[in-house]
Write an enzyme that holds these catalytic residues in place. Structure first.
Site, mmCIF file in Angstrom:
data_model
loop_
_atom_site.group_PDB
_atom_site.id
_atom_site.type_symbol
_atom_site.label_atom_id
_atom_site.label_comp_id
_atom_site.label_asym_id
_atom_site.label_seq_id
_atom_site.Cartn_x
_atom_site.Cartn_y
_atom_site.Cartn_z
ATOM 1 N N HIS A 50 1.028 -0.809 0.000
ATOM 2 C CA HIS A 50 0.054 0.342 -0.005
ATOM 3 C C HIS A 50 0.884 1.404 0.097
ATOM 4 O O HIS A 50 2.100 1.258 0.515
ATOM 5 C CB HIS A 50 -0.964 -0.291 0.941
ATOM 6 N N GLU A 52 0.633 4.089 1.928
ATOM 7 C CA GLU A 52 0.876 4.422 2.956
ATOM 8 C C GLU A 52 2.278 3.171 3.812
ATOM 9 O O GLU A 52 3.359 3.634 4.274
ATOM 10 C CB GLU A 52 0.020 3.993 4.193
ATOM 11 N N CYS A 80 -6.730 1.929 5.766
ATOM 12 C CA CYS A 80 -7.510 1.299 5.630
ATOM 13 C C CYS A 80 -6.847 0.404 6.992
ATOM 14 O O CYS A 80 -6.127 1.106 8.053
ATOM 15 C CB CYS A 80 -6.729 0.066 4.963
ATOM 16 N N CYS A 83 -2.769 -0.283 7.768
ATOM 17 C CA CYS A 83 -1.765 1.022 7.101
ATOM 18 C C CYS A 83 -2.435 2.074 8.489
ATOM 19 O O CYS A 83 -1.135 2.381 8.844
ATOM 20 C CB CYS A 83 -2.373 1.427 6.003
#
Length: 131
Positions: A50, A52, A80, A83
């Site tokens: 992801h 992040e 999410c 993260c």
């Protein structure tokens, strides 16, 4: 638009160009961008890739420290749960996001309304449906 959110949006556009969900992220310390990232799950075939997580890893390497106290994270989509956990573990001071998602309860981030952040996601999913 916030100048840092605009930089995160530039990262999201990079993801869009390679057919990734267009999410971009930057980390700022003392008013300077220290890392950038965008989604690369398809490219790397890694569910952890992801924006992040990529950005946090780069910031830790740059600062040679897993503690990112005093850093601010700007991301184009509300983080999410995975993260959010990484953000908390890294001790990032502030989190700002530009587009909301309905399924993530989030009490550590600040929403900065960013029409462009929402639009790039909508455009991407329209493209996928019409493909």
């Amino acid at each position: 638009m916030n100048k840092f959110m605009n930089e995160a949006l530039k990262e999201a556009k990079k993801a869009y160009k390679i057919n990734e969900v267009p999410v971009g992220c930057i980390i700022v310390k003392d008013g300077k961008i220290i890392s950038r990232g965008y989604n690369k799950r398809e490219k790397t075939q890694n569910p952890l890739a992801h924006a992040e997580i990529i950005c946090i890893n780069k910031a830790c390497k740059k600062l040679n420290n897993w503690r990112l106290d005093g850093c601010d994270l700007y991301v184009t989509l509300q983080p999410c749960q995975m993260c959010l956990g990484a953000i908390k573990q890294a001790r990032i001071s502030n989190v700002y996001y530009g587009a909301k998602t309905e399924d993530v309860p989030d009490d550590i981030s600040t929403y900065i309304e960013c029409r462009e952040c929402s639009e790039i996601l909508s455009d991407f999913f329209k493209y996928l449906r019409n493909k």
